[in-house]
Design a protein around this motif. Structure first.
Motif, PDB file in Angstrom:
ATOM      1  N   ASP A   1      26.319  41.946  38.161  1.00  0.00           N
ATOM      2  CA  ASP A   1      26.088  41.654  36.926  1.00  0.00           C
ATOM      3  C   ASP A   1      27.031  41.003  35.752  1.00  0.00           C
ATOM      4  O   ASP A   1      27.069  40.287  35.206  1.00  0.00           O
ATOM      5  N   LEU A   2      27.894  42.296  36.019  1.00  0.00           N
ATOM      6  CA  LEU A   2      29.170  42.485  34.571  1.00  0.00           C
ATOM      7  C   LEU A   2      29.970  41.123  35.878  1.00  0.00           C
ATOM      8  O   LEU A   2      31.227  40.266  35.097  1.00  0.00           O
ATOM      9  N   ILE A   3      30.191  41.423  37.388  1.00  0.00           N
ATOM     10  CA  ILE A   3      30.705  40.266  37.867  1.00  0.00           C
ATOM     11  C   ILE A   3      30.734  38.698  37.346  1.00  0.00           C
ATOM     12  O   ILE A   3      31.560  37.648  37.259  1.00  0.00           O
ATOM     13  N   ALA A   4      28.945  38.467  37.483  1.00  0.00           N
ATOM     14  CA  ALA A   4      28.338  37.465  37.154  1.00  0.00           C
ATOM     15  C   ALA A   4      28.814  36.827  35.510  1.00  0.00           C
ATOM     16  O   ALA A   4      28.906  35.447  35.151  1.00  0.00           O
ATOM     17  N   GLU A   5      28.818  38.112  34.661  1.00  0.00           N
ATOM     18  CA  GLU A   5      28.750  37.400  33.217  1.00  0.00           C
ATOM     19  C   GLU A   5      29.782  36.177  32.742  1.00  0.00           C
ATOM     20  O   GLU A   5      28.935  35.883  31.952  1.00  0.00           O
ATOM     21  N   PRO A   6      30.755  35.705  33.529  1.00  0.00           N
ATOM     22  CA  PRO A   6      31.439  34.575  32.667  1.00  0.00           C
ATOM     23  C   PRO A   6      30.833  33.449  33.327  1.00  0.00           C
ATOM     24  O   PRO A   6      30.388  32.244  32.443  1.00  0.00           O
ATOM     25  N   LEU A   7      29.792  33.772  34.147  1.00  0.00           N
ATOM     26  CA  LEU A   7      29.327  32.488  34.857  1.00  0.00           C
ATOM     27  C   LEU A   7      27.848  31.850  34.248  1.00  0.00           C
ATOM     28  O   LEU A   7      27.746  31.262  33.557  1.00  0.00           O
ATOM     29  N   HIS A   8      27.544  32.933  33.080  1.00  0.00           N
ATOM     30  CA  HIS A   8      26.349  32.457  32.466  1.00  0.00           C
ATOM     31  C   HIS A   8      27.206  32.374  31.010  1.00  0.00           C
ATOM     32  O   HIS A   8      26.539  31.286  30.232  1.00  0.00           O
ATOM     33  N   ALA A   9      27.543  32.638  30.378  1.00  0.00           N
ATOM     34  CA  ALA A   9      28.864  32.904  29.616  1.00  0.00           C
ATOM     35  C   ALA A   9      29.447  31.205  29.061  1.00  0.00           C
ATOM     36  O   ALA A   9      28.954  30.508  28.867  1.00  0.00           O
ATOM     37  N   SER A  10      29.333  30.223  30.550  1.00  0.00           N
ATOM     38  CA  SER A  10      29.888  29.586  30.323  1.00  0.00           C
ATOM     39  C   SER A  10      29.412  28.711  31.065  1.00  0.00           C
ATOM     40  O   SER A  10      29.375  26.862  30.636  1.00  0.00           O
ATOM     41  N   GLY A  11      28.173  28.868  31.419  1.00  0.00           N
ATOM     42  CA  GLY A  11      27.039  27.585  32.227  1.00  0.00           C
ATOM     43  C   GLY A  11      27.149  27.221  33.039  1.00  0.00           C
ATOM     44  O   GLY A  11      27.516  26.182  33.749  1.00  0.00           O
ATOM     45  N   HIS A  12      27.672  27.824  33.641  1.00  0.00           N
ATOM     46  CA  HIS A  12      28.397  27.604  35.049  1.00  0.00           C
ATOM     47  C   HIS A  12      26.828  26.968  36.175  1.00  0.00           C
ATOM     48  O   HIS A  12      26.384  27.736  35.967  1.00  0.00           O
TER      49      HIS A  12
ATOM     50  N   LEU B   1      35.229  50.152  39.750  1.00  0.00           N
ATOM     51  CA  LEU B   1      34.891  49.852  38.186  1.00  0.00           C
ATOM     52  C   LEU B   1      35.729  48.663  38.401  1.00  0.00           C
ATOM     53  O   LEU B   1      35.860  47.562  37.888  1.00  0.00           O
ATOM     54  N   GLN B   2      37.227  48.550  38.483  1.00  0.00           N
ATOM     55  CA  GLN B   2      38.497  47.927  38.577  1.00  0.00           C
ATOM     56  C   GLN B   2      37.668  46.927  39.101  1.00  0.00           C
ATOM     57  O   GLN B   2      38.585  45.661  39.561  1.00  0.00           O
ATOM     58  N   ARG B   3      38.035  47.088  41.171  1.00  0.00           N
ATOM     59  CA  ARG B   3      37.584  46.376  41.911  1.00  0.00           C
ATOM     60  C   ARG B   3      36.412  44.601  41.047  1.00  0.00           C
ATOM     61  O   ARG B   3      36.567  43.471  40.901  1.00  0.00           O
ATOM     62  N   ALA B   4      35.661  45.733  40.362  1.00  0.00           N
ATOM     63  CA  ALA B   4      35.113  45.036  39.781  1.00  0.00           C
ATOM     64  C   ALA B   4      35.217  43.397  38.579  1.00  0.00           C
ATOM     65  O   ALA B   4      34.878  42.171  38.400  1.00  0.00           O
ATOM     66  N   CYS B   5      36.413  44.322  37.852  1.00  0.00           N
ATOM     67  CA  CYS B   5      36.087  44.143  36.949  1.00  0.00           C
ATOM     68  C   CYS B   5      37.777  42.359  36.990  1.00  0.00           C
ATOM     69  O   CYS B   5      38.034  41.519  36.858  1.00  0.00           O
ATOM     70  N   LEU B   6      38.247  42.796  38.171  1.00  0.00           N
ATOM     71  CA  LEU B   6      38.518  42.163  39.072  1.00  0.00           C
ATOM     72  C   LEU B   6      38.060  41.359  39.825  1.00  0.00           C
ATOM     73  O   LEU B   6      38.711  39.326  39.674  1.00  0.00           O
ATOM     74  N   ALA B   7      37.041  40.963  39.975  1.00  0.00           N
ATOM     75  CA  ALA B   7      35.869  40.021  40.749  1.00  0.00           C
ATOM     76  C   ALA B   7      36.180  38.992  39.285  1.00  0.00           C
ATOM     77  O   ALA B   7      35.523  38.445  39.719  1.00  0.00           O
ATOM     78  N   ARG B   8      35.132  40.274  38.520  1.00  0.00           N
ATOM     79  CA  ARG B   8      34.962  38.958  37.432  1.00  0.00           C
ATOM     80  C   ARG B   8      35.684  38.007  36.589  1.00  0.00           C
ATOM     81  O   ARG B   8      35.958  37.261  35.842  1.00  0.00           O
ATOM     82  N   ALA B   9      37.499  38.520  36.625  1.00  0.00           N
ATOM     83  CA  ALA B   9      38.378  37.612  35.950  1.00  0.00           C
ATOM     84  C   ALA B   9      38.383  37.020  37.185  1.00  0.00           C
ATOM     85  O   ALA B   9      39.510  35.445  36.559  1.00  0.00           O
TER      86      ALA B   9
ATOM     87  N   VAL C   1      42.617  41.010  33.679  1.00  0.00           N
ATOM     88  CA  VAL C   1      42.091  42.230  34.095  1.00  0.00           C
ATOM     89  C   VAL C   1      43.326  43.246  33.175  1.00  0.00           C
ATOM     90  O   VAL C   1      44.897  43.334  33.125  1.00  0.00           O
ATOM     91  N   PHE C   2      42.465  44.425  33.167  1.00  0.00           N
ATOM     92  CA  PHE C   2      43.268  45.193  31.524  1.00  0.00           C
ATOM     93  C   PHE C   2      43.429  46.503  32.050  1.00  0.00           C
ATOM     94  O   PHE C   2      42.896  46.747  33.685  1.00  0.00           O
TER      95      PHE C   2
END
Length: 218
Positions: A100-111, A145-153, A84-85
């Motif tokens: 979709d921002l929060i779930a973005e890494p799930l899509h990218a990693s095929g989780h 928005l930072q809360r969402a970025c933390l959730a994404r992390a 988180v930056f």
């Protein structure tokens, strides 16, 4: 264990912003890195999160040296980190709704996790109400928005968290909420934390130990 040995890094090989920096973070440990703005903390944070290849030195993860960076890193190494930056608006795709921002890494990693369910679970964890999940970054505050970025992390259940000035632009109540969410996650998973910042009081209260930037360099 997460270990950085004699890291030199920057964006121009002739004038690196980090020189010969070393530190360790044990599993479950929270380490603060304290230093003034512009000293190179963010560059070192990006190296630690495998987002920036150093010019020299070694990053070791569980005793194994990291040899590839960003999307070329092995999946098990790449997904071991959540970062988180400081400026969420530079970290978020403005086209994405928060869910979709929060779930973005799930899509990218095929989780295999269901993205919508995992996003809703983490939104509650970081204090985002469900009505905000359908909004885009320009429709929410910096704190939301930072809360969402933390959730994404947190979405890939990382073993190491890198928080680079995560709360620098936020008010006291949002800062407290985000720190509490990180600590709840660490207690439940045993994740290690590197918290980078210039607020000595916050880092001393938050972390098991705080390292001063000047002591990293040989």
């Amino acid at each position: 264990m997460l270990e950085l040995r004699a890291i030199t890094a920057g964006y121009d090989r002739h004038s690196p912003v980090v020189r010969d920096a070393s530190l360790t973070v044990e599993p479950g440990e929270s380490v603060g890195l304290l230093g003034p703005s512009g000293c190179g903390k963010s560059t070192l944070a990006r190296v630690t999160a495998l987002l920036h290849r150093p010019d020299s030195g070694t990053v070791l993860l569980d005793g194994s040296p990291v040899r590839r960076w960003r999307h070329r890193a092995p999946r098990e190494q790449r997904t071991a980190f959540g970062a988180v930056f400081q400026q969420p608006r530079l970290s978020a795709d403005p086209r994405l709704r928060l869910r979709d921002l929060i779930a973005e890494p799930l899509h990218a990693s095929g989780h295999r996790d269901a993205p919508s369910e995992r996003a809703a679970e983490l939104a509650a964890t970081v204090g985002l109400t469900t009505d905000l999940l359908g909004r885009r970054p320009h429709e929410v505050s910096d704190g939301q928005l930072q809360r969402a970025c933390l959730a994404r992390a947190l979405v890939l259940r990382p073993r190491w968290l890198i928080c680079d000035e995560m709360t620098a632009m936020l008010d006291a109540s949002t800062t407290a909420a985000l720190v509490r969410a990180v600590e709840d996650y660490r207690r439940s998973t045993g994740a290690g934390l590197l918290a980078v910042g210039h607020d000595r009081t916050l880092l001393n209260r938050w972390c098991d130990r705080t390292i001063h930037w000047e002591t990293l360099r040989g």
